[in-house]
Design a protein around this motif. Structure first.
Motif, PDB file in Angstrom:
ATOM      1  N   LEU A  69       0.829  -1.213   0.000  1.00 28.43           N
ATOM      2  CA  LEU A  69       0.000   0.000   0.000  1.00 28.43           C
ATOM      3  C   LEU A  69       0.862   1.261   0.000  1.00 28.43           C
ATOM      4  O   LEU A  69       0.559   2.225  -0.703  1.00 28.43           O
ATOM      5  N   TYR A 100       0.919   3.913  -3.035  1.00 26.57           N
ATOM      6  CA  TYR A 100       0.654   5.336  -2.823  1.00 26.57           C
ATOM      7  C   TYR A 100       1.780   6.189  -3.416  1.00 26.57           C
ATOM      8  O   TYR A 100       1.536   7.140  -4.157  1.00 26.57           O
ATOM      9  N   GLN A 101       3.007   5.836  -3.105  1.00 28.78           N
ATOM     10  CA  GLN A 101       4.149   6.613  -3.593  1.00 28.78           C
ATOM     11  C   GLN A 101       4.251   6.573  -5.116  1.00 28.78           C
ATOM     12  O   GLN A 101       4.538   7.590  -5.747  1.00 28.78           O
ATOM     13  N   ARG A 152       0.454   8.361  -6.584  1.00 29.84           N
ATOM     14  CA  ARG A 152      -0.256   9.532  -6.070  1.00 29.84           C
ATOM     15  C   ARG A 152      -0.345  10.679  -7.083  1.00 29.84           C
ATOM     16  O   ARG A 152      -1.367  11.346  -7.166  1.00 29.84           O
ATOM     17  N   HIS A 198      -4.949  13.428  -2.773  1.00 32.46           N
ATOM     18  CA  HIS A 198      -4.044  12.553  -2.032  1.00 32.46           C
ATOM     19  C   HIS A 198      -4.736  11.986  -0.795  1.00 32.46           C
ATOM     20  O   HIS A 198      -4.558  10.814  -0.457  1.00 32.46           O
ATOM     21  N   LEU A 240      -6.999   9.195  -1.892  1.00 34.77           N
ATOM     22  CA  LEU A 240      -6.240   7.974  -2.178  1.00 34.77           C
ATOM     23  C   LEU A 240      -5.831   7.275  -0.888  1.00 34.77           C
ATOM     24  O   LEU A 240      -5.958   6.052  -0.777  1.00 34.77           O
ATOM     25  N   ARG A 241      -5.383   8.032   0.100  1.00 36.16           N
ATOM     26  CA  ARG A 241      -5.017   7.417   1.386  1.00 36.16           C
ATOM     27  C   ARG A 241      -6.223   6.739   2.023  1.00 36.16           C
ATOM     28  O   ARG A 241      -6.126   5.624   2.542  1.00 36.16           O
ATOM     29  N   LEU A 264      -6.998   3.536   0.201  1.00 37.59           N
ATOM     30  CA  LEU A 264      -6.014   2.496   0.525  1.00 37.59           C
ATOM     31  C   LEU A 264      -6.278   1.899   1.903  1.00 37.59           C
ATOM     32  O   LEU A 264      -6.140   0.685   2.097  1.00 37.59           O
ATOM     33  N   ARG A 300      -4.957  -1.144  -9.566  1.00 37.68           N
ATOM     34  CA  ARG A 300      -5.125   0.301  -9.741  1.00 37.68           C
ATOM     35  C   ARG A 300      -6.546   0.629 -10.186  1.00 37.68           C
ATOM     36  O   ARG A 300      -7.175   1.529  -9.634  1.00 37.68           O
TER      37      ARG A 300
END
Length: 186
Positions: A24, A28-29, A32, A51, A54-55, A58, A78
């Motif tokens: 995860l 994310y990295q 993003r 962002h 997205l967090r 996740l 994705r």
């Protein structure tokens, strides 16, 4: 793409179930910026809120894996996560625009139930949310709440429902008393 993403999907799912969140974090990295562009194009979200979305997605995805609600890794992770984000944005949009308007009586009843639910202790609220809203089994609830086993979770749920029923009964009595006093004043 990161080395974690090159692992077989089943291995990633297994690692996530035991608490390994590296997939995860790497997702994310790695995604993003792309996600922020997608969110701006599709939903007019600025970078910061994108962002955050997205967090949140996740974390929801991780909860689904950890709780056993997601038993097979999607072939296109994705696409799956973007779909979850799409659902969240659409639900928030419907809620803010009132698209899902309820009849006044039902809306009032739900508001009352929410107000009474908030009178329960935080542990009771959490237990009922796990069972009813997240559809967790009693075994999962026991694990999350730190109970000895599923039977203890079942008994605790019954106690929470009894408390909620008592709160509802008291509230109905108070409402009836207030209505009676109001009619006497007229």
């Amino acid at each position: 793409m990161s080395a974690v993403a090159n692992q077989p999907l089943a291995a990633i799912l297994t690692q996530m179930r035991v608490g390994d969140q590296s997939f995860l974090i790497n997702f994310y990295q790695d995604n993003r910026d792309h996600f922020a562009r997608w969110a701006r194009r599709q939903h007019q979200l600025e970078t910061g809120p994108a962002h955050e979305l997205l967090r949140t997605v996740l974390v929801d995805f991780y909860d689904q894996v950890a709780d056993g609600r997601l038993t097979k890794m999607p072939a296109d992770v994705r696409n799956h996560l973007y779909g979850m984000a799409q659902e969240r944005v659409e639900a928030a949009s419907r809620a803010s625009t009132g698209t899902q308007e309820l009849p006044a009586v039902e809306a009032s009843r739900r508001q009352r139930m929410l107000r009474l639910f908030r009178l329960l202790g935080s542990d009771s609220q959490l237990l009922l949310m796990y069972f009813y809203f997240k559809a967790l089994s009693f075994d999962k609830v026991a694990g999350k709440m730190g109970y000895a086993n599923a039977n203890v979770a079942r008994l605790q749920k019954a106690t929470c429902l009894r408390k909620l029923y008592e709160i509802m009964t008291r509230d109905q009595g108070a409402a009836a008393d207030a209505a009676g006093a109001s009619s006497l004043a007229n």
